[in-house]
Motif scaffolding. Structure first.
Motif, mmCIF file in Angstrom:
data_model
loop_
_atom_site.group_PDB
_atom_site.id
_atom_site.type_symbol
_atom_site.label_atom_id
_atom_site.label_comp_id
_atom_site.label_asym_id
_atom_site.label_seq_id
_atom_site.Cartn_x
_atom_site.Cartn_y
_atom_site.Cartn_z
ATOM 1 N N VAL A 238 0.853 -1.191 0.000
ATOM 2 C CA VAL A 238 0.000 0.000 0.000
ATOM 3 C C VAL A 238 0.887 1.238 0.000
ATOM 4 C CG1 VAL A 238 -1.669 1.395 1.275
ATOM 5 C CG2 VAL A 238 -1.928 -1.100 1.191
ATOM 6 N N PHE A 239 0.664 2.103 -0.982
ATOM 7 C CA PHE A 239 1.301 3.416 -1.019
ATOM 8 C C PHE A 239 0.271 4.445 -0.568
ATOM 9 C CE2 PHE A 239 3.927 1.135 -4.097
ATOM 10 C CZ PHE A 239 5.208 1.575 -3.770
ATOM 11 N N LEU A 240 0.666 5.311 0.346
ATOM 12 C CA LEU A 240 -0.236 6.330 0.867
ATOM 13 C C LEU A 240 0.353 7.719 0.628
ATOM 14 C CD1 LEU A 240 -2.740 7.179 2.548
ATOM 15 C CD2 LEU A 240 -1.314 6.908 4.601
ATOM 16 N N LEU A 241 -0.432 8.556 -0.047
ATOM 17 C CA LEU A 241 -0.052 9.956 -0.264
ATOM 18 C C LEU A 241 -1.265 10.805 0.100
ATOM 19 C CD1 LEU A 241 1.697 12.287 -1.228
ATOM 20 C CD2 LEU A 241 1.048 11.738 -3.579
ATOM 21 N N ILE A 242 -1.212 11.456 1.258
ATOM 22 C CA ILE A 242 -2.355 12.204 1.752
ATOM 23 C C ILE A 242 -1.853 13.364 2.624
ATOM 24 C CG2 ILE A 242 -2.700 10.911 3.896
ATOM 25 C CD1 ILE A 242 -5.485 11.992 1.415
ATOM 26 N N GLY A 243 -2.682 14.404 2.738
ATOM 27 C CA GLY A 243 -2.330 15.512 3.621
ATOM 28 C C GLY A 243 -2.526 16.894 3.023
ATOM 29 N N THR A 244 -2.493 16.989 1.691
ATOM 30 C CA THR A 244 -2.626 18.306 1.066
ATOM 31 C C THR A 244 -3.967 18.951 1.406
ATOM 32 O OG1 THR A 244 -1.119 17.809 -0.753
ATOM 33 C CG2 THR A 244 -2.724 19.547 -1.128
ATOM 34 N N ALA B 125 -0.103 -6.099 4.127
ATOM 35 C CA ALA B 125 0.587 -5.160 3.238
ATOM 36 C C ALA B 125 1.817 -4.510 3.866
ATOM 37 C CB ALA B 125 -0.379 -4.072 2.786
ATOM 38 N N LYS B 126 2.802 -4.315 2.999
ATOM 39 C CA LYS B 126 3.910 -3.420 3.319
ATOM 40 C C LYS B 126 3.401 -2.004 3.059
ATOM 41 C CE LYS B 126 7.289 -2.878 0.385
ATOM 42 N NZ LYS B 126 8.513 -3.077 -0.432
ATOM 43 N N ILE B 127 3.653 -1.078 3.976
ATOM 44 C CA ILE B 127 3.113 0.276 3.874
ATOM 45 C C ILE B 127 4.228 1.269 3.564
ATOM 46 C CG2 ILE B 127 1.719 2.037 5.003
ATOM 47 C CD1 ILE B 127 0.950 -0.185 7.046
ATOM 48 N N ILE B 128 4.024 2.025 2.497
ATOM 49 C CA ILE B 128 4.961 3.086 2.112
ATOM 50 C C ILE B 128 4.202 4.399 2.107
ATOM 51 C CG2 ILE B 128 6.510 3.996 0.337
ATOM 52 C CD1 ILE B 128 5.666 0.402 0.049
ATOM 53 N N VAL B 129 4.693 5.392 2.853
ATOM 54 C CA VAL B 129 4.000 6.665 2.993
ATOM 55 C C VAL B 129 4.875 7.792 2.447
ATOM 56 C CG1 VAL B 129 2.827 8.244 4.572
ATOM 57 C CG2 VAL B 129 2.884 5.790 5.081
ATOM 58 N N PHE B 130 4.309 8.578 1.532
ATOM 59 C CA PHE B 130 4.983 9.756 1.003
ATOM 60 C C PHE B 130 4.628 10.970 1.854
ATOM 61 C CE2 PHE B 130 3.967 7.096 -2.705
ATOM 62 C CZ PHE B 130 5.212 6.968 -3.307
ATOM 63 N N SER B 131 5.580 11.880 2.018
ATOM 64 C CA SER B 131 5.198 13.196 2.540
ATOM 65 C C SER B 131 4.466 13.938 1.438
ATOM 66 C CB SER B 131 6.433 13.984 2.999
ATOM 67 O OG SER B 131 7.417 14.059 1.984
ATOM 68 N N LEU B 132 3.568 14.829 1.826
ATOM 69 C CA LEU B 132 2.794 15.585 0.842
ATOM 70 C C LEU B 132 3.700 16.490 0.011
ATOM 71 C CD1 LEU B 132 0.896 18.486 2.672
ATOM 72 C CD2 LEU B 132 2.952 17.370 3.530
ATOM 73 N N PRO B 133 3.280 16.879 -1.199
ATOM 74 C CA PRO B 133 4.083 17.796 -2.006
ATOM 75 C C PRO B 133 4.104 19.195 -1.394
ATOM 76 C CG PRO B 133 2.421 16.661 -3.340
ATOM 77 C CD PRO B 133 2.081 16.416 -1.911
ATOM 78 N N VAL B 134 4.916 20.058 -1.967
ATOM 79 C CA VAL B 134 4.928 21.463 -1.566
ATOM 80 C C VAL B 134 3.597 22.103 -1.959
ATOM 81 C CG1 VAL B 134 7.430 21.681 -1.746
ATOM 82 C CG2 VAL B 134 6.027 22.132 -3.764
ATOM 83 N N LEU B 135 3.185 23.113 -1.207
ATOM 84 C CA LEU B 135 1.986 23.878 -1.543
ATOM 85 C C LEU B 135 2.428 25.264 -1.983
ATOM 86 C CD1 LEU B 135 -1.084 23.798 -1.682
ATOM 87 C CD2 LEU B 135 -1.160 24.654 0.667
ATOM 88 N N GLY B 136 2.373 25.497 -3.299
ATOM 89 C CA GLY B 136 3.017 26.672 -3.857
ATOM 90 C C GLY B 136 4.518 26.437 -3.898
ATOM 91 N N GLU B 137 5.250 27.345 -4.521
ATOM 92 C CA GLU B 137 6.696 27.137 -4.646
ATOM 93 C C GLU B 137 7.522 28.260 -4.028
ATOM 94 O OE1 GLU B 137 6.697 24.219 -8.564
ATOM 95 O OE2 GLU B 137 7.572 26.220 -8.767
ATOM 96 N N ASP B 138 6.888 29.115 -3.238
ATOM 97 C CA ASP B 138 7.611 30.167 -2.514
ATOM 98 C C ASP B 138 7.908 29.668 -1.112
ATOM 99 O OD1 ASP B 138 8.606 32.356 -1.220
ATOM 100 O OD2 ASP B 138 6.871 33.644 -1.557
ATOM 101 N N PRO B 139 9.180 29.330 -0.817
ATOM 102 C CA PRO B 139 9.506 28.738 0.482
ATOM 103 C C PRO B 139 9.266 29.667 1.666
ATOM 104 C CG PRO B 139 11.509 29.274 -0.727
ATOM 105 C CD PRO B 139 10.363 29.459 -1.682
ATOM 106 N N ASN B 140 9.102 30.957 1.400
ATOM 107 C CA ASN B 140 8.863 31.913 2.485
ATOM 108 C C ASN B 140 7.385 32.142 2.758
ATOM 109 O OD1 ASN B 140 11.678 32.500 2.849
ATOM 110 N ND2 ASN B 140 11.596 33.716 0.975
#
Length: 280
Positions: A104-110, A157-172
């Motif tokens: 199971v791949f999990l990508l959630i949080g955005t 299942a083996k569980i693999i969890v991704f961190s969510l992507p960036v939200l916007g591309e301005d790090p500040n």
């Protein structure tokens, strides 16, 4: 003038209908469809997530993985739906238990993150999902832990969890910094629950630093921006990269969703866990 107004109403209706159809079309290889069929394919791999996994308004990394030449005998399930929060993932776990997948791949949080940004953002999700309580870092953390624990306890299942992507591309910007915080929360919980963590957010952040782009666009809530990206992709020859470029993003299309550059990074991380573990 009256006829012109009617024409604009018709154009708007067609535009909105096209966007809604493309954005909400359920993957044919979702969990419910899969558990009603008999398949000898193995291993069974489930991708759990939101619109980034759904692949209708973002680069479809799950479909690309399913077409990988070394995975012809692998059953790949796309259980991604636009707008989902961690709470809606919990609601899919009974079907997951019934399938009892191998990976199971999990990508959630955005969407949890976006719902926590402001009262206006929360209202959109409250209306969409009939939410009963606020979305916070604590609720995200509790739900994520529940998801991982349930999968570990009730499936093989083996569980693999991704961190969510960036939200916007301005790090500040505040949304980018909050996405970083949600990635840190994800990493901590995944490590505590002894699952496998894949640093998607960190990789995209580092890539943005290395590109040395002069103008970094922040996330600003704009449903129309997302709608326009969808319509452009499905009604022209523009690629997700083209749409991202035209909007001033490197890894994203509309400040939220991944183009091919970002999606290929995610895809590569998943394939590392699938291909490298395949028997030779």
């Amino acid at each position: 003038m009256k006829h012109l107004s009617k024409l604009w109403v018709l154009i708007f209706f067609v535009f909105e209908s096209c966007v809604i159809f493309q954005a909400t079309r359920v993957p044919s290889n979702n969990l419910k469809a899969t558990i009603t069929k008999t398949s000898a394919k193995t291993p069974k791999i489930v991708f759990l997530g939101d619109s980034i996994t759904h692949g209708r308004v973002s680069y479809d990394y799950v479909d690309s993985i399913a077409k990988h030449p070394s995975l012809n005998n692998t059953l790949v399930i796309n259980e991604g739906i636009n707008g989902r929060l961690t709470l809606q993932i919990i609601e899919q776990l009974n079907d997951l238990k019934e399938l009892n997948p191998d990976i199971v791949f999990l990508l959630i949080g955005t969407n949890d993150l976006m719902a926590s940004l402001s009262a206006d953002e929360y209202k959109r999700y409250e209306s969409l999902w009939n939410l009963k309580e606020p979305v916070t870092e604590e609720s995200f953390s509790n739900h994520l832990r529940t998801i991982i624990k349930t999968i570990k306890t009730d499936t093989k299942a083996k569980i693999i969890v991704f961190s969510l992507p960036v939200l916007g591309e301005d790090p500040n910007s505040i949304p980018f910094q909050k996405s970083k915080r949600f990635a840190e929360l994800t990493k901590n919980i995944v490590n505590q629950e002894k699952a496998i963590y894949k640093p998607l957010h960190e990789t995209l952040s580092k890539g943005l630093e290395e590109t040395k782009l002069k103008d970094r666009k922040p996330y600003i809530q704009s449903t129309w921006g997302m709608y326009w990206a969808i319509l452009k992709y499905y009604s022209t020859t523009a690629s997700w990269n083209d749409i991202g470029d035209s909007n001033g993003y490197y890894y994203l299309t509309d400040a939220i969703h991944l183009n091919e550059r970002g999606g290929k990074i995610l895809e590569g991380m998943a394939l590392e866990e699938i291909i490298s573990k395949e028997p030779r």
